[in-house]
Motif scaffolding. Structure first.
Motif, short mmCIF file in Angstrom:
data_model
loop_
_atom_site.label_atom_id
_atom_site.label_comp_id
_atom_site.label_asym_id
_atom_site.label_seq_id
_atom_site.Cartn_x
_atom_site.Cartn_y
_atom_site.Cartn_z
N ARG A 1 0.83 -1.21 0.00
CA ARG A 1 0.00 0.00 0.00
C ARG A 1 0.86 1.26 0.00
NH1 ARG A 1 -3.67 -2.71 4.40
NH2 ARG A 1 -5.43 -3.49 3.14
N VAL A 2 1.98 1.21 0.72
CA VAL A 2 2.87 2.37 0.77
C VAL A 2 3.52 2.60 -0.60
CG1 VAL A 2 4.87 3.43 1.88
CG2 VAL A 2 3.26 2.08 3.24
N TYR A 3 3.94 1.52 -1.27
CA TYR A 3 4.52 1.69 -2.61
C TYR A 3 3.50 2.31 -3.56
CZ TYR A 3 8.57 -1.08 -1.19
OH TYR A 3 9.70 -1.53 -0.56
N LYS A 4 2.25 1.90 -3.43
CA LYS A 4 1.20 2.51 -4.25
C LYS A 4 1.03 3.98 -3.87
CE LYS A 4 -3.72 2.34 -5.42
NZ LYS A 4 -5.04 1.72 -5.17
N GLU A 5 1.03 4.26 -2.58
CA GLU A 5 0.84 5.62 -2.07
C GLU A 5 1.89 6.59 -2.62
OE1 GLU A 5 2.12 7.55 2.13
OE2 GLU A 5 0.84 5.79 2.29
N ILE A 6 3.14 6.14 -2.70
CA ILE A 6 4.23 7.03 -3.14
C ILE A 6 4.34 7.08 -4.66
CG2 ILE A 6 5.57 6.70 -1.03
CD1 ILE A 6 7.34 4.72 -2.61
N GLY A 7 3.51 6.30 -5.37
CA GLY A 7 3.52 6.33 -6.82
C GLY A 7 4.65 5.54 -7.44
N TYR A 8 5.18 4.56 -6.71
CA TYR A 8 6.25 3.72 -7.27
C TYR A 8 5.72 2.93 -8.45
CZ TYR A 8 9.75 0.03 -7.65
OH TYR A 8 10.70 -0.84 -8.13
N ASP A 9 6.50 2.87 -9.54
CA ASP A 9 6.02 2.20 -10.74
C ASP A 9 7.02 1.19 -11.30
OD1 ASP A 9 7.99 3.87 -11.67
OD2 ASP A 9 6.75 4.90 -13.15
N GLY A 10 7.91 0.71 -10.45
CA GLY A 10 8.94 -0.23 -10.91
C GLY A 10 8.68 -1.66 -10.50
N MET A 11 9.75 -2.46 -10.56
CA MET A 11 9.65 -3.88 -10.25
C MET A 11 9.71 -4.14 -8.74
SD MET A 11 12.01 -5.90 -13.05
CE MET A 11 13.53 -5.00 -12.71
N LEU A 12 8.99 -5.18 -8.33
CA LEU A 12 9.10 -5.75 -6.98
C LEU A 12 9.49 -7.21 -7.18
CD1 LEU A 12 6.04 -3.92 -6.71
CD2 LEU A 12 7.15 -3.91 -4.48
N MET A 13 10.69 -7.57 -6.75
CA MET A 13 11.19 -8.91 -7.00
C MET A 13 11.53 -9.62 -5.69
SD MET A 13 14.93 -7.96 -8.60
CE MET A 13 14.21 -7.35 -10.11
N PRO A 14 11.42 -10.95 -5.68
CA PRO A 14 11.66 -11.69 -4.43
C PRO A 14 13.10 -11.58 -3.93
CG PRO A 14 10.44 -13.03 -6.00
CD PRO A 14 10.88 -11.80 -6.73
N ASP A 15 14.09 -11.53 -4.81
CA ASP A 15 15.50 -11.42 -4.42
C ASP A 15 16.01 -12.72 -3.80
OD1 ASP A 15 17.40 -9.62 -1.94
OD2 ASP A 15 18.02 -10.31 -3.92
N HIS A 16 15.71 -12.97 -2.53
CA HIS A 16 16.10 -14.22 -1.86
C HIS A 16 14.84 -15.00 -1.48
CE1 HIS A 16 19.90 -12.02 -0.09
NE2 HIS A 16 19.92 -12.10 -1.41
N VAL A 17 14.97 -16.32 -1.44
CA VAL A 17 13.87 -17.16 -0.95
C VAL A 17 14.47 -18.30 -0.12
CG1 VAL A 17 12.22 -16.69 -2.81
CG2 VAL A 17 13.94 -18.50 -3.11
N PRO A 18 13.72 -18.84 0.85
CA PRO A 18 14.20 -20.01 1.57
C PRO A 18 14.38 -21.20 0.62
CG PRO A 18 12.41 -18.95 2.76
CD PRO A 18 12.46 -18.30 1.40
N LYS A 19 15.28 -22.11 1.00
CA LYS A 19 15.58 -23.27 0.16
C LYS A 19 14.75 -24.47 0.62
CE LYS A 19 20.28 -21.77 -0.94
NZ LYS A 19 19.90 -21.38 -2.31
N ILE A 20 13.92 -24.95 -0.30
CA ILE A 20 13.08 -26.11 -0.04
C ILE A 20 13.79 -27.35 -0.59
CG2 ILE A 20 10.83 -27.17 -0.47
CD1 ILE A 20 9.80 -24.30 -1.07
N GLU A 21 13.79 -28.43 0.17
CA GLU A 21 14.46 -29.65 -0.27
C GLU A 21 13.86 -30.13 -1.59
OE1 GLU A 21 15.50 -34.16 1.37
OE2 GLU A 21 14.47 -32.71 2.66
N GLY A 22 14.72 -30.40 -2.56
CA GLY A 22 14.27 -30.90 -3.85
C GLY A 22 13.84 -29.82 -4.83
N ASP A 23 13.89 -28.56 -4.41
CA ASP A 23 13.45 -27.45 -5.27
C ASP A 23 14.66 -26.92 -6.04
OD1 ASP A 23 12.24 -25.28 -6.44
OD2 ASP A 23 11.99 -24.13 -4.60
N THR A 24 14.94 -27.53 -7.18
CA THR A 24 16.11 -27.18 -7.97
C THR A 24 16.03 -25.73 -8.44
OG1 THR A 24 16.25 -29.44 -8.76
CG2 THR A 24 17.49 -27.79 -9.99
N GLY A 25 17.08 -24.98 -8.12
CA GLY A 25 17.11 -23.58 -8.51
C GLY A 25 16.14 -22.70 -7.76
#
Length: 373
Positions: free
Chosen positions: A326-350
């Motif tokens: 909601r804050v990103y919408k409020e400030i008028g941000y218009d770019g990408m939102l990307m996960p960057d890092h994620v936890p590693k799940i067993e068997g989840d290649t890549g």
């Protein structure tokens, strides 16, 4: 005869002020109700990804509705991959999948100094750093000529410092950092002692040379904060991470006054700087966003705070991510939102399953804030 007396004698009634006011209000309500209603503008928020631009990955992203990306590093050196032709081919290949290439990384990564692509820049060693900065400037020119709007970079010596991972939901492993548990051995890095003054000199030296080129070619340069922040009085292994605090990021942005000088705003990393990220992060987003200094967002969550935290799935941390959106919408941000890092799940290649989960969650949050009036 007085007008009011004439009307009274004629048997006509005169509406009082209250009646007139009531009638006017009723007509105004009717007018508003019948007028066409303007829809609340939708936020121009985009789910994005980075550092995976193989044809197979692009096909997957297109299927998942991830239509904006930051590519892999074209090359660590100024070679054919960084030519106008090479970058144009990269952009056109990405676009052939219906995806926009919003950003490309410069060879100034978050790697530890001995694995850095251009170490002299961060070591402050002239004249070699001048040659490396000249190559960065040529990369900026070529990227602009190839139709790429933004380049991202780091100003790192320590790299991304971590301690033992933690086990979270479903047994997934997550990156963690605890300053108290971190082994500072050897006591100095290959860069030797780097106090705040030395670090600021190297950053300023770089910015004063590259930003005029970025301004000339209208290229946005987005810098990632230091991950994680370290104690101001102690640093870590002799290095004082000046971009590891909100005040440090403010000082960084004040070095050069340019609309093309901004942040690869890693919400996770900035949360790591705060004592209570679940409370404080929203005003930090507002501060930098309202000044149009957020060029790209790494949209991830953590538990804990300054000097003791671990990363989590996007829906399982201390920060209310819907409120953040909601804050990103409020400030008028218009770019990408990307996960960057994620936890590693067993068997989840890549980590593709974990990223797919994050993509869907981000898309749902964007839909949610756009549905709100």
């Amino acid at each position: 005869m007085h007008r009011r007396n004439f009307i009274r004698l004629a048997g006509l009634s005169v509406p009082t002020g209250a009646v007139i006011e009531s009638r006017v209000a009723a007509r105004l309500r009717e007018s508003v109700a019948s007028a066409p209603q303007k829809a609340t503008p939708k936020a121009k928020l985009k789910v994005g990804h980075q550092h995976l631009a193989t044809n197979e990955a692009l096909k997957l992203f297109a299927a998942l509705g991830v239509n904006n990306i930051c590519s892999d590093l074209p090359s660590a050196k100024l070679d054919a991959a960084w030519s106008i032709e090479g970058l144009t081919m990269l952009r056109e290949r990405v676009e052939s999948f219906g995806i926009k290439l919003d950003c490309v990384p410069l060879p100034l990564s978050s790697a530890y100094i001995t694995r850095h692509e251009n170490p002299a820049i961060m070591l402050g060693k002239s004249p070699e750093r001048d040659r490396q900065i000249d190559e960065i400037c040529e990369m900026i020119r070529n990227a602009a000529r190839a139709g790429i709007p933004m380049l991202k970079y780091n100003m790192s010596i320590l790299g991304v410092v971590s301690t033992e991972p933690v086990t979270g939901r479903g047994g997934a492993k997550s990156r963690a950092f605890s300053y108290a548990k971190a082994k500072q051995e050897p006591s100095l890095t290959e860069a030797g002692p780097v106090n705040e003054d030395a670090y600021w000199e190297r950053i300023t030296y770089f910015l004063k040379r590259v930003m005029p080129v970025a301004d000339e070619y209208k290229m946005k340069l987005a810098c990632h904060p230091h991950d994680p922040g370290m104690p101001k009085d102690k640093g870590y292994r002799g290095v004082h991470t000046v971009l590891g605090s909100v005040d440090g990021l403010k000082k960084f942005l004040a070095i050069v006054n340019s609309p093309h000088h901004g942040l690869n705003f890693c919400q996770g990393t900035v949360s790591e700087m705060l004592a209570k990220p679940g409370v404080e992060i929203f005003d930090v987003i507002r501060y930098f966003g309202s000044r149009k200094k957020i060029f790209n967002v790494h949209f991830r969550n953590i538990r804990g705070g300054f000097l003791d935290f671990h990363e989590t799935f996007i829906d399982n941390g201390d920060v209310d991510m819907l409120k953040a959106m909601r804050v990103y919408k409020e400030i008028g941000y218009d770019g990408m939102l990307m996960p960057d890092h994620v936890p590693k799940i067993e068997g989840d290649t890549g980590s593709l399953q974990a990223f797919a989960y994050s993509f869907g969650y981000i898309k749902a949050l964007i839909a949610a804030v756009n549905a709100e009036s």
